[in-house]
Design an enzyme around this catalytic site. Sequence first.
Site: not given
Ligand code: DGL
Length: 267
Positions: A10-11, A42-43, A74-75, A153, A185-187
């Site tokens: 993941d990011s 990453y988004g 990570c989505n 984060e 989003c996995t976060h």
């Molecule tokens: N956790 C990631 C996702 O599921 C991305 C979060 C990010 O880095 O923007 O998209």
Amino acid sequence: MAERPIGMFDSGFGGLTVARALIDLLPGEDLVYLGDTARYPYGPRPLEEVAGFAEQIAELLVHRWNVKLLVVACNTATAAALESLRDHFDVPVVGVIEPGARALVEATETGRVAVIGTIGTIDSGAYQRAAAAVSEDLDLVALACPGLVEFVERGEFASEQVRLLAQRLLQPAVDAKVDTMLLGCTHYPYLARTIGDVMGRDVVLVSSADETAFDVRRLMLDTGLARERRSGGRATFVTTGDVNWFEELGRKLLGPELDRAERIHWP
Ligand code: DGL
């Protein structure tokens, strides 16, 4: 082959929601988790850039850790690179978007649903396509939620600031009277209390973590990749960023299995 670890990335910390589900469902498996914390989020990045990162990380997991299967936890990276990773690597690759869409469709009663995710994920249309493939009867509100990942984060899950941001971003889903919201989003599962407070107690929040773990188990059983043993799996955690912070926040989020992390530097 079955003795090799499962690789996932993941990011940053978000994929730990999926790691938790995998460790619980498959306690005999070894796991290597890479959090690309040096390059999160990453988004907001162009999908091509995220696809490049995903390729680089997959390369490392496959060649250095010899993983037998890759989970894109990570989505955004799933939206950007699932197909190209499947083309480039000869291990099975599992993403989180299709399992998430299935979980969403299973949970809704009214068909009025929302998915929230990063700009990259929502703008890619991947969830809109995946949900339509599972059910034609959905009224889907898809909302990008820039800024939420940064709170996770930083380890900030329920502050006034994150609540205000969530209120502003989620208002269209409140107005649409959805009965189910997919945390795409996995976060976001780490913000479930804040998101739940904003959406109200009648809205069901679903994540892709459990459904993804079930997909991984099914795939490994079908392909002979599952280990025989039922316990004793070891998890290895790798970060591209601050190792002390990864250990400190990661342990809080995942649990005692994250007792140490190792740092890798990109060349
Ligand atoms: N956790 C990631 C996702 O599921 C991305 C979060 C990010 O880095 O923007 O998209």
